[in-house]
Design a protein around this motif. Sequence first.
Motif, PDB file in Angstrom:
ATOM      1  N   UNK A  83       0.851  -1.190   0.000  1.00 37.03           N
ATOM      2  CA  UNK A  83       0.000   0.000   0.000  1.00 37.03           C
ATOM      3  C   UNK A  83       0.886   1.239   0.000  1.00 37.03           C
ATOM      4  N   UNK A  84       0.941   1.995  -1.099  1.00 32.81           N
ATOM      5  CA  UNK A  84       1.824   3.171  -1.129  1.00 32.81           C
ATOM      6  C   UNK A  84       1.402   4.264  -0.158  1.00 32.81           C
ATOM      7  N   UNK A  85       0.162   4.250   0.281  1.00 31.72           N
ATOM      8  CA  UNK A  85      -0.342   5.299   1.184  1.00 31.72           C
ATOM      9  C   UNK A  85      -0.530   4.780   2.601  1.00 31.72           C
ATOM     10  N   UNK A  86       0.170   3.704   2.943  1.00 29.29           N
ATOM     11  CA  UNK A  86       0.013   3.148   4.286  1.00 29.29           C
ATOM     12  C   UNK A  86       0.441   4.145   5.362  1.00 29.29           C
ATOM     13  N   UNK A  87       1.469   4.930   5.087  1.00 26.91           N
ATOM     14  CA  UNK A  87       1.904   5.923   6.065  1.00 26.91           C
ATOM     15  C   UNK A  87       0.832   6.941   6.377  1.00 26.91           C
ATOM     16  N   UNK A  88       0.076   7.345   5.351  1.00 30.89           N
ATOM     17  CA  UNK A  88      -1.015   8.300   5.578  1.00 30.89           C
ATOM     18  C   UNK A  88      -2.116   7.666   6.430  1.00 30.89           C
ATOM     19  N   UNK A  89      -2.451   6.412   6.124  1.00 31.43           N
ATOM     20  CA  UNK A  89      -3.526   5.755   6.878  1.00 31.43           C
ATOM     21  C   UNK A  89      -3.128   5.577   8.341  1.00 31.43           C
ATOM     22  N   UNK A  90      -1.878   5.190   8.578  1.00 28.42           N
ATOM     23  CA  UNK A  90      -1.437   4.973   9.947  1.00 28.42           C
ATOM     24  C   UNK A  90      -1.220   6.281  10.695  1.00 28.42           C
ATOM     25  N   UNK A 115       4.471  12.785  -0.706  1.00 26.98           N
ATOM     26  CA  UNK A 115       5.172  12.186   0.422  1.00 26.98           C
ATOM     27  C   UNK A 115       6.067  13.197   1.117  1.00 26.98           C
ATOM     28  N   UNK A 116       6.683  14.075   0.356  1.00 28.98           N
ATOM     29  CA  UNK A 116       7.526  15.108   0.965  1.00 28.98           C
ATOM     30  C   UNK A 116       6.673  16.067   1.798  1.00 28.98           C
ATOM     31  N   UNK A 117       5.494  16.427   1.281  1.00 26.70           N
ATOM     32  CA  UNK A 117       4.591  17.282   2.056  1.00 26.70           C
ATOM     33  C   UNK A 117       4.115  16.570   3.320  1.00 26.70           C
ATOM     34  N   UNK A 118       3.880  15.253   3.222  1.00 20.50           N
ATOM     35  CA  UNK A 118       3.438  14.489   4.385  1.00 20.50           C
ATOM     36  C   UNK A 118       4.533  14.438   5.456  1.00 20.50           C
ATOM     37  N   UNK A 119       5.785  14.270   5.035  1.00 24.89           N
ATOM     38  CA  UNK A 119       6.887  14.282   5.994  1.00 24.89           C
ATOM     39  C   UNK A 119       6.986  15.630   6.703  1.00 24.89           C
ATOM     40  N   UNK A 134      -0.337  20.185  -3.509  1.00 20.12           N
ATOM     41  CA  UNK A 134       1.030  20.665  -3.281  1.00 20.12           C
ATOM     42  C   UNK A 134       1.833  20.713  -4.581  1.00 20.12           C
ATOM     43  N   UNK A 135       1.154  21.038  -5.665  1.00 21.35           N
ATOM     44  CA  UNK A 135       1.808  21.031  -6.974  1.00 21.35           C
ATOM     45  C   UNK A 135       2.869  22.118  -7.064  1.00 21.35           C
ATOM     46  N   UNK A 136       3.751  21.939  -8.011  1.00 21.80           N
ATOM     47  CA  UNK A 136       4.772  22.942  -8.326  1.00 21.80           C
ATOM     48  C   UNK A 136       4.092  24.261  -8.679  1.00 21.80           C
ATOM     49  N   UNK A 137       4.711  25.407  -8.380  1.00 20.24           N
ATOM     50  CA  UNK A 137       4.067  26.695  -8.703  1.00 20.24           C
ATOM     51  C   UNK A 137       3.611  26.818 -10.147  1.00 20.24           C
ATOM     52  N   UNK A 138       4.254  26.107 -11.062  1.00 22.61           N
ATOM     53  CA  UNK A 138       3.841  26.150 -12.462  1.00 22.61           C
ATOM     54  C   UNK A 138       2.630  25.267 -12.731  1.00 22.61           C
ATOM     55  N   UNK A 139       2.186  24.501 -11.734  1.00 21.15           N
ATOM     56  CA  UNK A 139       1.097  23.527 -11.860  1.00 21.15           C
ATOM     57  C   UNK A 139       1.443  22.390 -12.828  1.00 21.15           C
ATOM     58  N   UNK A 140       2.717  22.262 -13.167  1.00 21.68           N
ATOM     59  CA  UNK A 140       3.162  21.177 -14.038  1.00 21.68           C
ATOM     60  C   UNK A 140       3.452  19.943 -13.199  1.00 21.68           C
ATOM     61  N   UNK A 141       2.992  18.803 -13.678  1.00 18.44           N
ATOM     62  CA  UNK A 141       3.177  17.561 -12.926  1.00 18.44           C
ATOM     63  C   UNK A 141       3.961  16.511 -13.707  1.00 18.44           C
ATOM     64  N   UNK A 142       4.390  16.826 -14.899  1.00 12.03           N
ATOM     65  CA  UNK A 142       5.143  15.885 -15.718  1.00 12.03           C
ATOM     66  C   UNK A 142       5.921  16.661 -16.765  1.00 12.03           C
TER      67      UNK A 142
END
Length: 695
Positions: free
Chosen positions: A180-187, A211-215, A239-247
């Motif tokens: 589960x990639x989001x197990x840290x959030x659930x716990x 994940x960086x924002x969660x840390x 928490x997107x980049x200021x340019x709103x670019x994700x790729x």
Amino acid sequence: MAQDGSHHHGERTTTRPPTPLPHQRPGAPSSFDLPGWACAPRPEAEPGVYRLGYRRIDPERAEAAKVATWPLLLRAGLNAVVAWFAYLYGTQMLMYVLVWFGGQAGIGPLASPSESEAMFTLLVANVLVLGIVIKVFGRMGRWPEVWRRYAVPLLSRTVTREERAEEDVPAAAEAARRQDPWDGLRQGGAAAAAARLDGEAVGDVDYVRIQRAWESAQADPSFVPAFTEQVAARGAAAFAHPSETRELPGRAEQHDLLLGQVRLGTAQDVPKNPLSHRTAGFALDPALLGTSVLAVGPAGTGKTARLARPVAEALCLQALAGTACAVVIGAADADLGPDAWYDVVIAPGDPSSVYGLDLYGVARDPDEAAARLAEALLPDELTARAENARTALQQVVGPFHAAYGRYPGVRELRSLLGGDQDALAALVKALGTAGRLALHERDLEYRERQRDRADDPGALLADRLALLDRPAFEGVFATDGTGRPPFAMRVLDHPLRVRVKLPERSHPEAARMLSRLVVGQFVLAAGARVDRSLFAGLVVDDASAALDATAVRGLQRLRGANAGVVLLLRTLVDLPEALRAPLFGAVGCRMAFPGIAPWDGRLFSEAWGTHLVRETEVTHTPDTSGGVIRRAGRVGRKALSGTTAQTESVTTRDVERLRWSPSDLAHALPAGHAVVSLTSVSGEQVPPLLVDLRG
């Protein structure tokens, strides 16, 4: 070439197939397997190893694997046949010996053995002989290696589905949790955010960014509700980049953003490469880039396509994930990624360019600003006059800043250094109005006295500035707010992506000055950052004119500033001789591409040093031993065959040899390959590796 083995680069490659590229386009269906990628094993490995999917090589198995399949099986079979006959013969002989020994002694059950006692004797003989036979012939026939190579994989494939289904429920639940990639959030109390992300198409950039924002949120529990609210509102775009670019459009390389690695090629299976790297993926990451990289090779050997562009792509992706900032310098036509990769594109000489360049960077005072600008303006052949030029520029920049509260633009600076009376009079008047004339009057008087001298450094600087005061550069270097918005290196604590396009074709000398200016500003700004949480990376496609003594000294300070530079050179001869050795000492990673000049290869060879190599010498000498009969036999043999009987002596010794000789680097490297040595910011070193960079 007998020792380096570089001509065997096509031999055994047993790595697993590469992990699919984690491309993900927001808003469109994605085939990216997020759980598989995020939870994939990444075992610890030496610097330079691409850890996603890496499997460490067992040295014993690697040595045994050098034996081909059919010779191994034939040897095992022959030893098995001989072992069978040895077992049959040995048990009978041993049993007879035991019976005879007991009968002769006249004691114990062996004196008149019953049926049970005979069976016991036979069992002891069988066990004893079987153990000896297996130990002796199993070792000679390499039975353990045959078992590992063929029997174990065969047995593992025979495990039935029913047996796999009998796994207990707690173990299955634990395995599912680990996937589960989001197990840290659930716990951690953000189950609502994890539920929202479960229904989103999330790519590797999104995952690392969230994940960086969660840390960061976990550092203070009061931030967790705000984190959950942001994710619930925006999903994978949170928490997107200021340019709103994700790729990145046109992304081509294989990346592992969890570790910040970009895979550049494969370390070859040759004796010169360490066993831990052979057949493994070769990758760079911030821990290696932080010691800076120097790559040398002629044009057309792949420095830009196989090093500069992949590293630029990696830094831009890491900037989108919120872990780095990138500055990329190169000619306007250099293939360093499309403009869509970057937030700021500075293209002096291009009328469509939106941004300008701040000539003074992050200088803390006018004297420092003038000193850095003077170093950038003067070419290598005029560095002997650098101190006088620095002083002359300070005598103008300081008063101007005191009078107007800003630094002078190119045209204003050129007029003052050239001795324009109207410009000087206006400056004196402005200083009087600001009440600062008394403080700077001596500097202006000295400038006035120097104006008519033949060796006036101001005239030299004015001539150099004239190269930047061209109609094509109108508004690029303005400081009064009338030109293009200037980019300053003081923003390296933000995840920006910056591309500087140098006008090498239309204004080559101006391009050289701008290259020195930007590199000098980056080195100064990266080391002066207060917030060093982001890795600051600089890629210079052609560093032949970008370096001076100050920049080379600054490279060493970048290791502790979470920053690094990638420098590409066609040849070290392009640099002043006084900079070559200091540059080699300042960088931690060095790359030699095919076809480098022997004098360049000599520096690499000296830097990489020597290592111990086991050499075997075979000496043949005429056989003169024996008596008359043996000598007569040798005479007859020579008469019949035409050859003299000889004795053979073999000597094995360890000798020191260069890891890579200048000749090997210049002439023996295959096309598409490079020899790379690595040093991480923690001090770990990797000896030179032969790497195939062809995808």
